[in-house]
Write an enzyme that holds these catalytic residues in place. Structure first.
Site, PDB file in Angstrom:
ATOM      1  N   HIS A  60      90.366 -57.391  -4.459  1.00 51.11           N
ATOM      2  CA  HIS A  60      91.267 -58.393  -3.856  1.00 51.11           C
ATOM      3  C   HIS A  60      90.451 -59.495  -3.165  1.00 51.11           C
ATOM      4  O   HIS A  60      90.758 -60.681  -3.311  1.00 51.11           O
ATOM      5  CB  HIS A  60      92.182 -57.738  -2.803  1.00 51.11           C
ATOM      6  CG  HIS A  60      93.148 -56.741  -3.365  1.00 51.11           C
ATOM      7  ND1 HIS A  60      93.313 -55.490  -2.823  1.00 51.11           N
ATOM      8  CD2 HIS A  60      94.020 -56.815  -4.397  1.00 51.11           C
ATOM      9  CE1 HIS A  60      94.245 -54.831  -3.497  1.00 51.11           C
ATOM     10  NE2 HIS A  60      94.681 -55.613  -4.464  1.00 51.11           N
ATOM     11  N   LYS A 100     107.498 -44.590  -0.610  1.00 54.73           N
ATOM     12  CA  LYS A 100     107.323 -43.279   0.041  1.00 54.73           C
ATOM     13  C   LYS A 100     105.854 -42.894   0.139  1.00 54.73           C
ATOM     14  O   LYS A 100     105.441 -42.226   1.071  1.00 54.73           O
ATOM     15  CB  LYS A 100     108.081 -42.219  -0.757  1.00 54.73           C
ATOM     16  CG  LYS A 100     109.534 -42.125  -0.369  1.00 54.73           C
ATOM     17  CD  LYS A 100     110.143 -40.818  -0.860  1.00 54.73           C
ATOM     18  CE  LYS A 100     111.654 -40.922  -0.828  1.00 54.73           C
ATOM     19  NZ  LYS A 100     112.265 -40.673  -2.121  1.00 54.73           N
ATOM     20  N   ARG A 160      92.735 -57.333 -14.440  1.00 51.96           N
ATOM     21  CA  ARG A 160      91.562 -56.471 -14.595  1.00 51.96           C
ATOM     22  C   ARG A 160      91.284 -56.123 -16.040  1.00 51.96           C
ATOM     23  O   ARG A 160      90.176 -56.191 -16.510  1.00 51.96           O
ATOM     24  CB  ARG A 160      91.762 -55.164 -13.822  1.00 51.96           C
ATOM     25  CG  ARG A 160      91.498 -55.296 -12.357  1.00 51.96           C
ATOM     26  CD  ARG A 160      91.924 -54.070 -11.630  1.00 51.96           C
ATOM     27  NE  ARG A 160      93.326 -53.789 -11.922  1.00 51.96           N
ATOM     28  CZ  ARG A 160      94.080 -53.001 -11.207  1.00 51.96           C
ATOM     29  NH1 ARG A 160      93.584 -52.373 -10.177  1.00 51.96           N
ATOM     30  NH2 ARG A 160      95.344 -52.806 -11.512  1.00 51.96           N
ATOM     31  N   SER A 198      93.852 -50.145  -5.836  1.00 54.15           N
ATOM     32  CA  SER A 198      94.226 -49.559  -4.542  1.00 54.15           C
ATOM     33  C   SER A 198      94.594 -48.094  -4.725  1.00 54.15           C
ATOM     34  O   SER A 198      94.271 -47.246  -3.893  1.00 54.15           O
ATOM     35  CB  SER A 198      95.418 -50.312  -3.938  1.00 54.15           C
ATOM     36  OG  SER A 198      95.037 -51.612  -3.610  1.00 54.15           O
TER      37      SER A 198
END
Ligand code: PNS
Length: 159
Positions: free
Chosen positions: A19, A43, A91, A129
């Site tokens: 990022h 969640k 990517r 991530s």
């Protein structure tokens, strides 16, 4: 000419060096960036939206970059901010289909808003991530994959 500002949206849970690379390279193309963190009460989130904003601010620290949150449609947020460029990192081929659909959907919703892609640098194309979260959770080394402040936050979270 008014300053050219782009929106760089994402989940950033957590922010990675991939990022940061897009932010740094984006600043060569634009006068400023609004990093837009999606407020999505998922969640499986690791860091709260507020934590992610703080992590991004700590990692970037450049006056040309603002970090904000948004919920709902990205194009609505872009309209609110008066921005017509959306920046995304790409990517690999696997990213392409999702990004292509999203860019087209956003253009359908607002034809004035263009999505621009930057190819992720070769050092970052495998970083996501999700993998950072998983590796850190399982005790693996993520040094070099995330900014220093994120590394510290991950260590604290999983100690
Ligand atoms: O980092 P991510 O999770 O790949 O980012 C995805 C994001 C936040 C850019 C995307 O989910 C988004 O823009 N969400 C807002 C909802 C929206 O506008 N949906 C319509 C476009 S498909």
């Amino acid at each position: 000419m008014p300053p050219r500002i782009a929106l760089y949206p994402g989940s950033f849970d957590p922010p990675t060096n991939g990022h940061l690379s897009i932010i740094q390279r984006g600043l060569k193309m634009f006068d400023g960036l609004i990093v837009a963190v999606l407020k999505n009460p998922a969640k499986d989130e690791l860091f709260s939206v507020e934590e992610r904003v703080q992590l991004l601010r700590g990692a970037v620290n450049d006056k040309r970059v603002q970090v904000k949150t948004f919920s709902g449609l990205l194009v609505k947020f872009a309209q609110q901010e008066g921005v017509n460029a959306v920046l995304r990192g790409l990517r690999a081929v696997s990213d392409f289909e999702y990004e292509f659909q999203m860019a087209n959907m956003n253009r359908k919703l607002d034809p004035e808003i263009e999505t621009l892609f930057m190819m992720t640098g070769e050092d970052y194309f495998y970083i996501s991530s999700r993998f950072v979260r998983d590796v850190a959770r399982l005790g693996g080394e993520v040094r070099g994959l995330v900014p220093q402040n994120v590394l510290e936050a991950l260590k604290k979270r999983f100690k």
